[in-house]
Write an enzyme that holds these catalytic residues in place. Structure first.
Site, PDB file in Angstrom:
ATOM      1  CE1 TYR A   1      -3.359   2.866   0.647  1.00 27.68           C
ATOM      2  CE2 TYR A   1      -2.108   3.320   2.643  1.00 27.68           C
ATOM      3  CZ  TYR A   1      -3.069   3.682   1.728  1.00 27.68           C
ATOM      4  OH  TYR A   1      -3.738   4.874   1.876  1.00 27.68           O
TER       5      TYR A   1
ATOM      6  CB  SER B   1      -3.232  12.272   6.172  1.00 25.54           C
ATOM      7  OG  SER B   1      -4.294  11.600   5.550  1.00 25.54           O
TER       8      SER B   1
ATOM      9  CD  GLN C   1      -4.998  15.311   2.845  1.00 27.17           C
ATOM     10  OE1 GLN C   1      -4.817  14.472   3.721  1.00 27.17           O
ATOM     11  NE2 GLN C   1      -5.953  15.187   1.932  1.00 27.17           N
TER      12      GLN C   1
ATOM     13  CE1 TYR D   1      -6.814  12.783  -0.751  1.00 27.84           C
ATOM     14  CE2 TYR D   1      -7.127  11.735   1.374  1.00 27.84           C
ATOM     15  CZ  TYR D   1      -6.407  11.883   0.216  1.00 27.84           C
ATOM     16  OH  TYR D   1      -5.279  11.145   0.021  1.00 27.84           O
TER      17      TYR D   1
ATOM     18  CB  THR E   1      -5.541  16.385  -1.438  1.00 26.19           C
ATOM     19  OG1 THR E   1      -4.539  16.582  -0.430  1.00 26.19           O
ATOM     20  CG2 THR E   1      -5.045  15.386  -2.466  1.00 26.19           C
TER      21      THR E   1
ATOM     22  CE  LYS F   1       0.144  16.071  -0.995  1.00 17.55           C
ATOM     23  NZ  LYS F   1      -0.475  14.871  -1.565  1.00 17.55           N
TER      24      LYS F   1
ATOM     25  CG  HIS G   1      -2.099  11.306  -4.347  1.00 13.27           C
ATOM     26  ND1 HIS G   1      -2.994  12.234  -3.920  1.00 13.27           N
ATOM     27  CD2 HIS G   1      -2.132  10.329  -3.406  1.00 13.27           C
ATOM     28  CE1 HIS G   1      -3.558  11.838  -2.788  1.00 13.27           C
ATOM     29  NE2 HIS G   1      -3.042  10.685  -2.451  1.00 13.27           N
TER      30      HIS G   1
ATOM     31  NE  ARG H   1      -0.531   6.312  -2.422  1.00 12.98           N
ATOM     32  CZ  ARG H   1      -0.195   5.138  -1.890  1.00 12.98           C
ATOM     33  NH1 ARG H   1       0.950   4.578  -2.212  1.00 12.98           N
ATOM     34  NH2 ARG H   1      -0.997   4.538  -1.035  1.00 12.98           N
TER      35      ARG H   1
END
Ligand code: FNR
Length: 379
Positions: free
Chosen positions: A24, A106, A127, A129, A155, A251, A275, A278
């Site tokens: 991962y 995160s 951060q 999302y 992000t 980001k 990223h 990814r």
């Protein structure tokens, strides 16, 4: 095992971690061409060797958003860092405190914002999302702000999760995942002991903060996966600009036009990033697009860059290509997974030494002096 670089930490992590977690971390999207390009393109950046331009003292300090930091480096937001080491985010933020560099927490952390903020010793960077549940986002932003977060990394390169084939093979995702993960955990007792899976309940501080959405890790990952918003547009972003009073960094910018749009939108900065390879496999490496983006927006907003940074020389290269600051992703998690806080401190010390050596060998006295004039093929 002698550790002299992030590559050594990676090898130690490969031995220690259950395969679903190692892959991962280590893997990327699709055939992993972008992941490989991040590393290869950066390593291919040639620097000008200069001589007899020495100085007794070097200045590695950096000034971002009104605060001084010791190095032009920050730790990137990496989801589930607390699965790699016990209270992983706390150990990482403490290493940042000692080194005086920023830590970016995160959205997908194991430790709660409150726990990390309390141990940070300085304002944290957070951060977020893009999620469909805007009420949830508003809530998290408010909480982050109350806990003293000054800088939000929003992000934008994950409107949908990338297709990561290694995760299917390893059991990180897919229907057989939970059983395979359990079996692998049992076969890696040192890791399970270190992260605290034995003998005491695993405190998912951050995840339990998403009460109503999830009761445990499996549930939470499912909720998050179904909550990415593929319909997000620039117009949708305006409310975030209005809502968040601190600095806002976008980001996941990889295109010159998007960088200009970010500037027009009023962002305080961008992270040139794919990223870590990814998301869109086939996207260019960060190193290959950074010079054009820097030419378009440098000096008018902060430019951070990440992707493939494994050494202090790579940090130097990103700065020479036009970045103001460099984020470390996988490199610091390899160190955290194997040696905890001490590992991250060691990695940062190794990178600082690399950086100092390169500054002497290229004839610069301060980080601010590192720029495109030090690229061998541009001279
Ligand atoms: C990430 N990254 C990431 N980015 C983000 O904005 N939020 C997140 O939660 C995560 N989670 C995450 C997990 C893992 C395991 C990895 C490897 C990466 C991306 C990260 O912030 C950064 O952009 C890349 O890791 C940079 O590339 P390198 O340094 O890993 O090559």
């Amino acid at each position: 095992m002698i550790i002299s670089s992030a590559t050594d930490f990676r090898e130690a992590a490969r031995r220690k971690l259950p395969p679903f977690l190692f892959h991962y971390l280590d893997g990327g999207a699709g055939a992993e061409q972008t992941l490989r390009a991040n590393v290869d393109d950066l390593q291919n950046v040639k620097l000008r060797q200069r001589v007899l331009r020495g100085s007794e003292s070097l200045d590695l300090s950096t000034h971002w958003f009104g605060r001084d930091y010791a190095l032009p480096i920050a730790l990137a937001p990496v989801g589930l860092a607390g699965m790699y080491a016990r209270r992983g985010e706390v150990q990482a933020v403490q290493a940042c405190g000692k080194a005086n560099i920023p830590f970016i927490q995160s959205t997908v952390s194991v430790c709660s914002l409150a726990e990390v903020a309390a141990r940070a010793g300085k304002p944290i960077w957070f951060q977020l999302y893009v999620l469909k549940d805007r009420g949830f986002m508003r809530d998290v932003m408010r909480r982050a702000s109350e806990l003293g977060a000054t800088t939000l990394f929003f992000t934008v390169d994950m409107p949908v999760p990338g297709n990561r084939y290694r995760d299917l093979h390893s059991g990180m995702s897919g229907p057989a995942g939970p059983r395979r993960r359990m079996l692998q955990a049992m076969m890696h007792p040192r890791w399970a002991w270190d992260v605290g899976l034995f003998g005491r309940p695993h405190d998912l501080g951050n995840i339990s903060a998403y009460r109503g959405h999830a009761t445990g890790l499996e549930d939470y990952i499912g909720w998050l996966g179904s909550n990415f918003d593929p319909g997000i547009s620039w117009a949708d972003l305006q409310w975030i600009r209005d809502e968040w009073k601190g600095e806002l960094i976008l980001k996941g910018i990889l295109d010159v036009e998007d960088a200009r749009d970010a500037l027009d939108f009023g962002a305080d900065g961008i992270v040139v990033s794919n990223h870590g390879g990814r998301q869109l496999d086939g996207a260019p490496s960060s190193a290959s697009v950074l010079p054009a983006i820097a030419e378009a927006v440098k000096g008018r907003m902060r430019i951070f860059a990440d992707g493939g940074v494994r050494t202090g020389t790579d940090v130097f290269r990103m700065l020479a290509l036009g970045a103001d600051g460099v984020l470390l992703g996988r490199a610091f998690i390899y160190a955290l997974a194997t040696h905890g806080q001490a590992g991250v401190e060691r990695l940062l010390a190794i990178m600082e030494k690399d950086l100092r050596t390169n500054m002497v060998l290229t004839g610069v006295k301060s980080v601010a002096e590192i720029g495109p004039h030090l690229l061998a093929d541009r001279a």
